[in-house]
Design an enzyme around this catalytic site. Sequence first.
Site, short mmCIF file in Angstrom:
data_model
loop_
_atom_site.label_atom_id
_atom_site.label_comp_id
_atom_site.label_asym_id
_atom_site.label_seq_id
_atom_site.Cartn_x
_atom_site.Cartn_y
_atom_site.Cartn_z
CD GLN A 197 -22.83 -5.66 46.20
OE1 GLN A 197 -22.15 -4.70 46.52
NE2 GLN A 197 -22.63 -6.85 46.71
CG HIS B 249 -24.85 -0.83 42.68
ND1 HIS B 249 -23.74 -1.55 43.09
CD2 HIS B 249 -25.33 -0.26 43.82
CE1 HIS B 249 -23.57 -1.41 44.39
NE2 HIS B 249 -24.52 -0.65 44.86
CB CYS C 295 -37.85 8.66 34.40
SG CYS C 295 -38.57 10.13 35.15
CB CYS D 104 -42.11 8.47 37.26
SG CYS D 104 -41.66 7.94 35.60
CB CYS E 246 -39.77 10.77 31.84
SG CYS E 246 -40.92 9.45 32.25
N GLY F 273 -18.83 -13.85 45.28
CA GLY F 273 -17.94 -12.84 44.68
C GLY F 273 -18.20 -11.43 45.16
CB THR F 274 -20.31 -9.67 47.31
OG1 THR F 274 -20.38 -8.40 47.97
CG2 THR F 274 -20.91 -10.73 48.21
CG ASN G 151 -15.00 -13.78 47.59
OD1 ASN G 151 -13.93 -13.64 47.00
ND2 ASN G 151 -15.85 -12.80 47.72
ZN ZN Z 1 -40.83 9.77 34.57
#
Ligand code: ZN
Length: 267
Positions: A123, A141, A149, A152, A170, A210-211, A236
């Site tokens: 993440q 993330h 872009c 696409c 793009c 660690g989440t 954790n």
């Molecule tokens: Zn594109």
Amino acid sequence: MTNIQASGSPNSELNNGIEQIAEIVRESSYVVGMTGAGMSVESGIPPFRGVDGLWTKYGAPKMDGYSQFKKDPTGWWNRRTNEKIDDHIIELRDALATAEPHAGHYALAELEKIGSIRSLVTQNIDALDEKAGLENLIEIHGNRTKLRCIECGDRESLGDFVPLFAPDPCKKCDGLVKFDTVMFGEPIPSDVMASARAEIDKADCVLAIGTSATVRPASGLLWIAEASGATIIEINPTETKLTSICKVSLRSTAGEALPMLLQSLSA
Ligand SMILES: [Zn+2]
């Protein structure tokens, strides 16, 4: 469930926990790692949430970053250039600029090389997993050192270059280009979500490191894995929402536990 309180207890408890995890990993056929903010904290990157979190310090930001960006991309880039951005972003950016992978990142990369884990779903946006050498890496993330872009999904690595002005459209589709990092209100790119889901579907063991398992939709993947019969292991320093569904929950940091796990699995 085994809840192992390693912190402040004799080393033998930590060793026992590591051995239990190593045994489960050895017996599993497809282990997927999943990391969250705690992994980055150990590299000096402040988290958003929690006691020392940026939002606790500066207040939570507006959650409509993506729609603001799409409405006025040039304005977004101009605010960034003129430092007219939230204090928590400036603190985060400064920390990211100097952060380096820690022993836990390098141990994960080695665990991948020896086949103990098959992939890592992270993440974190700090690109430290990539820097440590992880190859089958799904950055749910995004990655702060890339542009993407929004039409696409084409990505471009920036290396150390950080653009100050709005990038060109793009080259492939003329679409709007932004940092790969997923903004508030922005959907997880569909190619990334599909890859993460495919890894979770293959996993018979997930190593959650660690989440806090609170940020959706990434955290949902852990419950999907559990529902489909995968063994969930947690490393954790504190108890999390995930703890109750874990076969082993080890109270330790990634930097401490992962090199020990690597040593055990390399033996
Ligand atoms: Zn594109």
